[in-house]
Design an enzyme around this catalytic site. Sequence first.
Site, PDB file in Angstrom:
ATOM      1  N   GLY A  11       0.846  -1.188   0.000  1.00 50.68           N
ATOM      2  CA  GLY A  11       0.000   0.000   0.000  1.00 50.68           C
ATOM      3  C   GLY A  11       0.881   1.238   0.000  1.00 50.68           C
ATOM      4  O   GLY A  11       2.002   1.221  -0.538  1.00 50.68           O
ATOM      5  N   ARG A  37      -4.022 -11.086  -6.225  1.00 51.69           N
ATOM      6  CA  ARG A  37      -3.282  -9.812  -6.154  1.00 51.69           C
ATOM      7  C   ARG A  37      -1.877  -9.993  -6.749  1.00 51.69           C
ATOM      8  O   ARG A  37      -1.353  -9.104  -7.416  1.00 51.69           O
ATOM      9  CB  ARG A  37      -3.158  -9.328  -4.699  1.00 51.69           C
ATOM     10  N   ARG A 133      -1.832   6.173  -2.390  1.00 50.05           N
ATOM     11  CA  ARG A 133      -1.904   5.421  -3.643  1.00 50.05           C
ATOM     12  C   ARG A 133      -2.672   6.257  -4.661  1.00 50.05           C
ATOM     13  O   ARG A 133      -3.788   6.668  -4.378  1.00 50.05           O
ATOM     14  CB  ARG A 133      -2.647   4.109  -3.407  1.00 50.05           C
ATOM     15  N   LYS A 184       1.596  10.873  19.798  1.00 52.43           N
ATOM     16  CA  LYS A 184       0.958  10.958  18.489  1.00 52.43           C
ATOM     17  C   LYS A 184      -0.511  10.535  18.586  1.00 52.43           C
ATOM     18  O   LYS A 184      -1.386  11.132  17.958  1.00 52.43           O
ATOM     19  CB  LYS A 184       1.719  10.070  17.488  1.00 52.43           C
ATOM     20  N   ASN A 192      -8.457  14.524  15.061  1.00 50.57           N
ATOM     21  CA  ASN A 192      -9.095  13.806  13.942  1.00 50.57           C
ATOM     22  C   ASN A 192     -10.595  13.552  14.115  1.00 50.57           C
ATOM     23  O   ASN A 192     -11.370  13.849  13.194  1.00 50.57           O
ATOM     24  CB  ASN A 192      -8.346  12.505  13.655  1.00 50.57           C
ATOM     25  N   ASN A 202      -8.491  20.698   9.310  1.00 54.09           N
ATOM     26  CA  ASN A 202      -7.947  20.848  10.670  1.00 54.09           C
ATOM     27  C   ASN A 202      -8.159  22.270  11.189  1.00 54.09           C
ATOM     28  O   ASN A 202      -8.495  22.488  12.361  1.00 54.09           O
ATOM     29  CB  ASN A 202      -6.463  20.500  10.690  1.00 54.09           C
TER      30      ASN A 202
HETATM   31  P1  NAP Z   1      -2.696   1.234   2.826  1.00 56.23           P
HETATM   32  O1  NAP Z   1      -2.286   2.172   1.738  1.00 56.23           O
HETATM   33  O2  NAP Z   1      -4.133   0.891   2.985  1.00 56.23           O
HETATM   34  O3  NAP Z   1      -1.858  -0.111   2.615  1.00 56.23           O
HETATM   35  C1  NAP Z   1      -2.062  -1.263   3.386  1.00 56.23           C
HETATM   36  C2  NAP Z   1      -1.683  -2.445   2.528  1.00 56.23           C
HETATM   37  O4  NAP Z   1      -1.709  -3.624   3.341  1.00 56.23           O
HETATM   38  C3  NAP Z   1      -2.659  -2.695   1.371  1.00 56.23           C
HETATM   39  O5  NAP Z   1      -1.905  -2.781   0.175  1.00 56.23           O
HETATM   40  C4  NAP Z   1      -3.280  -4.051   1.709  1.00 56.23           C
HETATM   41  O6  NAP Z   1      -3.514  -4.876   0.600  1.00 56.23           O
HETATM   42  C5  NAP Z   1      -2.175  -4.664   2.526  1.00 56.23           C
HETATM   43  N1  NAP Z   1      -2.604  -5.806   3.330  1.00 56.23           N
HETATM   44  C6  NAP Z   1      -3.531  -5.847   4.316  1.00 56.23           C
HETATM   45  N2  NAP Z   1      -3.622  -7.086   4.815  1.00 56.23           N
HETATM   46  C7  NAP Z   1      -2.746  -7.847   4.126  1.00 56.23           C
HETATM   47  C8  NAP Z   1      -2.376  -9.228   4.183  1.00 56.23           C
HETATM   48  N3  NAP Z   1      -2.937 -10.060   5.054  1.00 56.23           N
HETATM   49  N4  NAP Z   1      -1.425  -9.668   3.340  1.00 56.23           N
HETATM   50  C9  NAP Z   1      -0.856  -8.836   2.438  1.00 56.23           C
HETATM   51  N5  NAP Z   1      -1.141  -7.508   2.341  1.00 56.23           N
HETATM   52  C10 NAP Z   1      -2.079  -7.036   3.186  1.00 56.23           C
HETATM   53  O7  NAP Z   1      -2.190   1.748   4.234  1.00 56.23           O
HETATM   54  P2  NAP Z   1      -1.044   2.810   4.568  1.00 56.23           P
HETATM   55  O8  NAP Z   1      -1.564   4.180   4.329  1.00 56.23           O
HETATM   56  O9  NAP Z   1       0.253   2.418   3.941  1.00 56.23           O
HETATM   57  O10 NAP Z   1      -0.964   2.649   6.152  1.00 56.23           O
HETATM   58  C11 NAP Z   1      -0.254   1.606   6.807  1.00 56.23           C
HETATM   59  C12 NAP Z   1      -0.078   2.052   8.261  1.00 56.23           C
HETATM   60  O11 NAP Z   1       0.807   3.175   8.271  1.00 56.23           O
HETATM   61  C13 NAP Z   1      -1.383   2.525   8.919  1.00 56.23           C
HETATM   62  O12 NAP Z   1      -1.442   2.144  10.266  1.00 56.23           O
HETATM   63  C14 NAP Z   1      -1.308   4.039   8.798  1.00 56.23           C
HETATM   64  O13 NAP Z   1      -2.055   4.717   9.792  1.00 56.23           O
HETATM   65  C15 NAP Z   1       0.193   4.262   8.976  1.00 56.23           C
HETATM   66  N6  NAP Z   1       0.646   5.524   8.383  1.00 56.23           N
HETATM   67  C16 NAP Z   1       0.368   5.833   7.079  1.00 56.23           C
HETATM   68  C17 NAP Z   1       0.824   7.031   6.542  1.00 56.23           C
HETATM   69  C18 NAP Z   1       0.565   7.393   5.104  1.00 56.23           C
HETATM   70  O14 NAP Z   1       0.908   8.523   4.703  1.00 56.23           O
HETATM   71  N7  NAP Z   1      -0.024   6.564   4.286  1.00 56.23           N
HETATM   72  C19 NAP Z   1       1.587   7.918   7.344  1.00 56.23           C
HETATM   73  C20 NAP Z   1       1.862   7.565   8.672  1.00 56.23           C
HETATM   74  C21 NAP Z   1       1.388   6.364   9.183  1.00 56.23           C
HETATM   75  P3  NAP Z   1      -4.657  -4.618  -0.503  1.00 56.23           P
HETATM   76  O15 NAP Z   1      -4.069  -3.588  -1.417  1.00 56.23           O
HETATM   77  O16 NAP Z   1      -4.759  -5.967  -1.147  1.00 56.23           O
HETATM   78  O17 NAP Z   1      -5.860  -4.171   0.243  1.00 56.23           O
END
Ligand code: NAP
Length: 305
Positions: A11, A37, A133, A184, A192, A202
């Site tokens: 992701g 996938r 994404r 945090k 939020n 915000n």
């Molecule tokens: P995301 O874009 O939704 O990505 C999560 C990924 O995990 C998706 O690709 C999903 O697959 C995959 N996934 C879930 N279960 C799985 C499994 N069993 N096996 C394989 N893949 C699996 O989430 P994200 O934004 O990167 O966030 C991840 C964490 O980082 C969260 O806790 C978020 O709060 C934290 N975070 C994110 C950001 C940011 O800017 N994005 C910043 C700080 C913190 P599918 O594509 O198949 O659904």
Amino acid sequence: MSSTWHILGAGSLGSLWACRLARAGKAVRLILRDGQRLQAYQQVGGLTLVEQDQPRHYAIPAETAQARGPIHRLLLACKAYDAAPAIASVAPRLVEGAEVLLLQNGLGSQDEVADLVPRARCIFTSSTEGAFRDGEWQVRFAGHGYNWLGDPGNPALPAWFDDLQQAGIPAEWSLDILTRLWRKLALNCAINPLTVLHDCQNGGLLGHLDEVEALCAELARLLRQCGQPEAAHELDAEVQRVILATAANYSSMYQDVRAGRRTEVHYLLGHACRAAGRHGLQLPRLERLLQRLVDSLRVRGLPCD
Ligand code: NAP
């Protein structure tokens, strides 16, 4: 120990880490959700990272959890509510003493994971980097930030820590990672949910500062009760600074709700309220906030856990 970085979850953050590590010549393997996938990924042949509007393709190998090879180092890059089932799917492949980096926001999922893999070393991460994404297998680097990594049970710096610097991933080894995660979480709880309930950026909370201040007072009591006095220090002032500095932004929870995605409320405000309950602490404003948020998620047909 093998030096391969297995990254579960392609992701936003998982792809951002995978592309930067691959670019620096590190061995990276993605672990995708299932065969379907994997097939879709293989048709595209890799991940694309867009930085400053410049897309670059990285042909990173991928597999599913059912592949056979041992895993020595795993970056768990899924949402907090997916972390426990995701780690369970690869647990049989983790070698004795494997290292698992947890990227999840909030608190609670880290302990769920650690309970499932008691022989692995779990390293907690708090990230202020931003990515999203903007297409299948494509991620846009949206906000430069920083990563703090730490292991509450073991202060020793991991042997691979230099990989991060070589890959251009800004990171610091933290001896107080729980304090950072609690701080945090508290900032998130104060900002939020209110942006969802008031349907605002915000900066819209500048019109509700009394409500924000009252929440901060309860959050500070909770942090002190949980043995995190440093995380409580001048919380209210920092919350106001964040609101001003990010006035034009929509919070991550707001964006999730708007897009009809499940939120991580269970590991944020939900965790705060459960912790208060365990300590016998009455925090009526926080509890009421959680109830209002849950009601609002229900009305929209979104999961409230
Ligand atoms: P995301 O874009 O939704 O990505 C999560 C990924 O995990 C998706 O690709 C999903 O697959 C995959 N996934 C879930 N279960 C799985 C499994 N069993 N096996 C394989 N893949 C699996 O989430 P994200 O934004 O990167 O966030 C991840 C964490 O980082 C969260 O806790 C978020 O709060 C934290 N975070 C994110 C950001 C940011 O800017 N994005 C910043 C700080 C913190 P599918 O594509 O198949 O659904």
